[in-house]
Design a protein around this motif. Sequence first.
Motif, short mmCIF file in Angstrom:
data_model
loop_
_atom_site.label_atom_id
_atom_site.label_comp_id
_atom_site.label_asym_id
_atom_site.label_seq_id
_atom_site.Cartn_x
_atom_site.Cartn_y
_atom_site.Cartn_z
N LEU A 115 0.85 -1.20 0.00
CA LEU A 115 0.00 0.00 0.00
C LEU A 115 0.88 1.24 0.00
CD1 LEU A 115 -2.64 -1.15 2.66
CD2 LEU A 115 -2.77 -1.37 0.18
N LEU A 122 2.11 6.88 -6.56
CA LEU A 122 1.12 7.92 -6.89
C LEU A 122 1.69 9.32 -6.63
CD1 LEU A 122 -2.49 7.01 -5.72
CD2 LEU A 122 -1.65 7.55 -8.01
N LEU A 231 -9.08 5.22 3.52
CA LEU A 231 -8.87 4.21 2.48
C LEU A 231 -7.69 3.32 2.86
CD1 LEU A 231 -9.55 3.08 -0.35
CD2 LEU A 231 -7.87 4.68 -1.26
N LEU A 235 -7.94 -0.69 3.59
CA LEU A 235 -7.16 -1.65 2.82
C LEU A 235 -6.11 -2.35 3.68
CD1 LEU A 235 -6.65 0.32 -0.52
CD2 LEU A 235 -8.21 -1.56 -0.08
N MET A 238 -7.82 -5.06 5.66
CA MET A 238 -8.13 -6.19 4.76
C MET A 238 -6.86 -6.94 4.39
SD MET A 238 -10.98 -4.39 2.32
CE MET A 238 -11.49 -5.86 1.44
N ASN A 242 -5.80 -10.78 5.10
CA ASN A 242 -5.30 -11.67 4.04
C ASN A 242 -3.98 -12.33 4.45
OD1 ASN A 242 -7.46 -11.01 2.48
ND2 ASN A 242 -6.33 -9.66 1.09
N MET A 245 -4.56 -15.06 6.87
CA MET A 245 -5.08 -16.26 6.17
C MET A 245 -3.95 -16.95 5.40
SD MET A 245 -8.95 -15.51 4.81
CE MET A 245 -8.67 -13.98 3.93
N ILE A 249 -2.85 -20.78 5.85
CA ILE A 249 -2.80 -21.74 4.74
C ILE A 249 -1.43 -22.40 4.70
CG2 ILE A 249 -2.74 -21.90 2.21
CD1 ILE A 249 -4.87 -19.60 2.26
N LEU A 252 -1.22 -24.96 7.41
CA LEU A 252 -2.02 -26.15 7.11
C LEU A 252 -1.38 -26.97 6.00
CD1 LEU A 252 -5.57 -24.53 7.31
CD2 LEU A 252 -4.55 -26.12 8.94
N LEU B 24 -5.58 3.34 -7.17
CA LEU B 24 -6.43 3.00 -6.03
C LEU B 24 -7.32 1.81 -6.35
CD1 LEU B 24 -7.51 6.52 -4.65
CD2 LEU B 24 -5.55 5.12 -4.01
N MET B 27 -5.30 -1.33 -6.15
CA MET B 27 -5.09 -1.74 -4.75
C MET B 27 -6.33 -2.45 -4.20
SD MET B 27 -2.97 0.98 -2.49
CE MET B 27 -3.73 2.51 -2.94
N VAL B 28 -7.51 -1.88 -4.46
CA VAL B 28 -8.75 -2.47 -3.94
C VAL B 28 -8.96 -3.86 -4.55
CG1 VAL B 28 -11.27 -2.24 -3.92
CG2 VAL B 28 -9.83 -0.24 -3.46
N TRP B 30 -6.71 -5.84 -5.85
CA TRP B 30 -5.66 -6.75 -5.37
C TRP B 30 -6.03 -7.34 -4.00
CZ3 TRP B 30 -2.31 -5.34 -1.14
CH2 TRP B 30 -1.31 -6.27 -0.87
N VAL B 31 -6.52 -6.48 -3.12
CA VAL B 31 -6.88 -6.94 -1.77
C VAL B 31 -8.07 -7.90 -1.84
CG1 VAL B 31 -7.87 -6.19 0.42
CG2 VAL B 31 -5.93 -4.97 -0.52
N ILE B 32 -9.07 -7.56 -2.64
CA ILE B 32 -10.28 -8.39 -2.72
C ILE B 32 -9.98 -9.73 -3.39
CG2 ILE B 32 -12.57 -8.55 -3.78
CD1 ILE B 32 -12.87 -5.53 -3.25
N ASN B 34 -7.10 -11.32 -3.48
CA ASN B 34 -6.33 -12.12 -2.51
C ASN B 34 -7.25 -12.71 -1.45
OD1 ASN B 34 -3.75 -12.12 -3.48
ND2 ASN B 34 -3.09 -10.33 -2.32
N GLN B 35 -8.17 -11.87 -0.98
CA GLN B 35 -9.10 -12.33 0.06
C GLN B 35 -9.90 -13.53 -0.42
OE1 GLN B 35 -11.48 -9.29 2.23
NE2 GLN B 35 -13.22 -10.42 1.43
N PHE B 38 -7.57 -16.68 -0.80
CA PHE B 38 -7.18 -17.31 0.47
C PHE B 38 -8.38 -17.97 1.14
CE2 PHE B 38 -3.64 -13.95 0.68
CZ PHE B 38 -2.76 -14.80 0.03
N ARG B 39 -9.55 -17.35 1.03
CA ARG B 39 -10.75 -17.95 1.62
C ARG B 39 -11.08 -19.28 0.93
NH1 ARG B 39 -14.63 -12.78 2.95
NH2 ARG B 39 -13.76 -12.41 5.00
N GLN B 41 -8.94 -21.23 -0.62
CA GLN B 41 -7.91 -22.22 -0.25
C GLN B 41 -8.17 -22.77 1.16
OE1 GLN B 41 -4.03 -20.51 -0.74
NE2 GLN B 41 -4.07 -20.65 -2.96
N LEU B 42 -8.55 -21.87 2.08
CA LEU B 42 -8.84 -22.32 3.44
C LEU B 42 -10.05 -23.25 3.46
CD1 LEU B 42 -8.20 -19.14 5.62
CD2 LEU B 42 -7.08 -21.34 5.86
#
Lengths: 268, 64
Positions: A115, A122, A231, A235, A238, A242, A245, A249, A252, B24, B27-28, B30-32, B34-35, B38-39, B41-42
Motif C-alpha cells: 500500500l 502515486l 482508504l 485496505l 483487509m 489476508n 489467512m 494456509i 495447514l 487506487l 489496490m482495492v 488486489w486486496v479483494i 487475494n481475500q 485465500f478464503r 484455499q482455506l
Amino acid sequence: MSISTTTDKTDNSAQITARPGISALANPTRFLALVRVVLPFFVLVTIALLAVGLWLGFSAPDDYQQGRTVRIMFVHVPAVWMAMGSYMVMVSGALGVLVWRHPLADVASRAAAPLGAAFTFLGLATGSIWGRPMWGTWWIWDARLTSFLILLIIYLGLIALWRSIEEPARSARMAAVVILVGAINIPIIKFSVDWFTTLHQPASVLRSDGPALAPEFLYPLLIMGLAFLFLFLTLHLMAMRNEIMRRQIRTLQRKLARNRKPTSGHVS
Amino acid sequence: MSELFGTKYFGFIASSYGITALVLLIMVVWVIVNQRRFRRQLAEMEALGYSRVKAAKSGTVDGE
C-alpha cells in the motif's frame, strides 16, 4: 488433527505466550473479529469522504498562479502523506517485532508495504505530472524528489526481502531492521525543502505557524487527506486479514505435507 | 469536462486524477482478489479436515 505451535522452533519468536495484556490483543481470532466489526464503517466513511473531498476540490477556485492545476494538489498531497504514513505504520510494526515480539507486528508491516509503495508511486507520478506545467520539467534530481524516489525503492526492497526469505521469524527480524534503518529517510523527505535548494515548494499545511493555504484549498485538501487515510486503514485491515489467512494456509499445507510423508514411500 | 479540468491543462489534471483512480482501483482489486483466493484455499483445506480455527487458536499468526 490438532496443530501444535510449541514444537516447531522455526517460528517460535512469533508465538503468543501466556503473558496477559498486549498479547491477548494480538490474538489473530480477536483481531479478525474486530476487523469484521469496523470494516463496514471504514468503507462507508472512506466513500463519503472521497465524495465530499472531490466535490469540494472541483468546486475550488483557480489559483492565482497555478490556475486550475492546483486541483492536482488534492490527490498529490494526500498520496504523499499516506506514502510516509504507511512507512510510519511499518516502523511501529518493526518496533513491535524487535522490542515486544508482537505476533501481529510483522503482519501489519508486511500488509502496509504494498500500500505504501502504491501511494509513493502515486505521489511521484502526480507530482511529475504537476511539475511539467508548473516547473517546465517532469523530473529533477533535487533533494525532495530524490529522497521520495528512495522511499519507493525502500518499499520495493522490503517487499522483495519478505518474499525471498521463507522462514517467517527470520524475515520479520531482518525486515524490521531494514525498516528502522530506512526510517531516516522520512525526516529527510519532510525537511529536504528546508535544508536544500529545491524546485519543490516548502511545506504549506504542516507548519509550525499554521497552514499557509487559503481555506478554499485547505478544507478540500484536508478532507481528501482524511479520505486517503480511511482508504489506507480499510485496505490495511483487509490486507492484514489476508496475510493472516496466507500464514494459516501455509501452516495447514505444511501440516498436510508432514502427514502425507509416511505414505509416500520416501525416507526423510 | 472542461469545467472540471480546464482547457489549458486538461491533460495534466485529467491524467493525475486518472492515474490516481487507476492505482487506487488496482489496490482495492488486489486486496479483494487475494481475500477470495485465500478464503477458497482455506475452505478447501477445511474440506480435507484441516481446521483454520485450530490454526488461529493454536497461538501464532504463523500458525506454526
